[in-house]
Design a protein around this motif. Structure first.
Motif, PDB file in Angstrom:
ATOM      1  N   SER A   2      -7.241  10.850 -24.049  1.00  0.00           N
ATOM      2  CA  SER A   2      -6.294  11.950 -23.990  1.00  0.00           C
ATOM      3  C   SER A   2      -5.873  12.256 -22.559  1.00  0.00           C
ATOM      4  O   SER A   2      -6.636  12.064 -21.617  1.00  0.00           O
ATOM      5  CB  SER A   2      -6.901  13.206 -24.608  1.00  0.00           C
ATOM      6  N   THR A   5      -7.869  17.458 -21.612  1.00  0.00           N
ATOM      7  CA  THR A   5      -9.169  17.568 -22.267  1.00  0.00           C
ATOM      8  C   THR A   5      -9.211  18.766 -23.213  1.00  0.00           C
ATOM      9  O   THR A   5      -8.383  19.686 -23.121  1.00  0.00           O
ATOM     10  CB  THR A   5     -10.293  17.737 -21.230  1.00  0.00           C
ATOM     11  N   GLU A   7     -11.532  20.946 -23.056  1.00  0.00           N
ATOM     12  CA  GLU A   7     -11.903  22.079 -22.202  1.00  0.00           C
ATOM     13  C   GLU A   7     -10.678  22.691 -21.524  1.00  0.00           C
ATOM     14  O   GLU A   7     -10.542  23.908 -21.440  1.00  0.00           O
ATOM     15  CB  GLU A   7     -12.924  21.635 -21.149  1.00  0.00           C
ATOM     16  N   ASP A   8      -9.784  21.828 -21.034  1.00  0.00           N
ATOM     17  CA  ASP A   8      -8.546  22.293 -20.412  1.00  0.00           C
ATOM     18  C   ASP A   8      -7.699  23.064 -21.419  1.00  0.00           C
ATOM     19  O   ASP A   8      -7.165  24.126 -21.115  1.00  0.00           O
ATOM     20  CB  ASP A   8      -7.764  21.093 -19.857  1.00  0.00           C
TER      21      ASP A   8
END
Length: 98
Positions: A2, A5, A7-8
């Motif tokens: 990807s 992420t 988390e991002d």
């Protein structure tokens, strides 16, 4: 792999739990596939060594839209087009010909 992420994306969506990580990852895949199909052949996301920040933002916006609007139709809620600015961002990277 990807471009952005989980988390991002969670930071962008202000999500602090891990409960929807698998769903968010699937939305990232869908958003990247959609945008990848819109780009010209020489601008495919997978072939870019460095993806411009504005395309990353477009991915985040589309993931947010897909995450918040999980159904094809909603009852009692007015429909909205893709987030403001989304098309403005990806259209800059599109090869237009008429």
């Amino acid at each position: 792999m990807s471009i952005i992420t989980v988390e991002d994306t969670k930071a962008h969506l202000n999500i602090t739990t891990d409960a929807d990580d698998t769903l968010i990852a699937a939305k990232i895949d869908a958003a990247e596939a959609f945008i990848d199909g819109w780009l010209p052949e020489d601008g495919k996301l997978a072939d870019m060594t460095t993806v411009p920040g504005d395309l990353k933002e477009a991915i985040r916006q589309l993931v947010g839209h897909l995450y918040e609007n999980r159904e094809a139709s909603l009852v009692g809620i007015s429909a909205e087009e893709l987030p403001l600015g989304f098309w403005d961002i990806i259209n800059q990277h599109r090869a237009w010909s008429f």
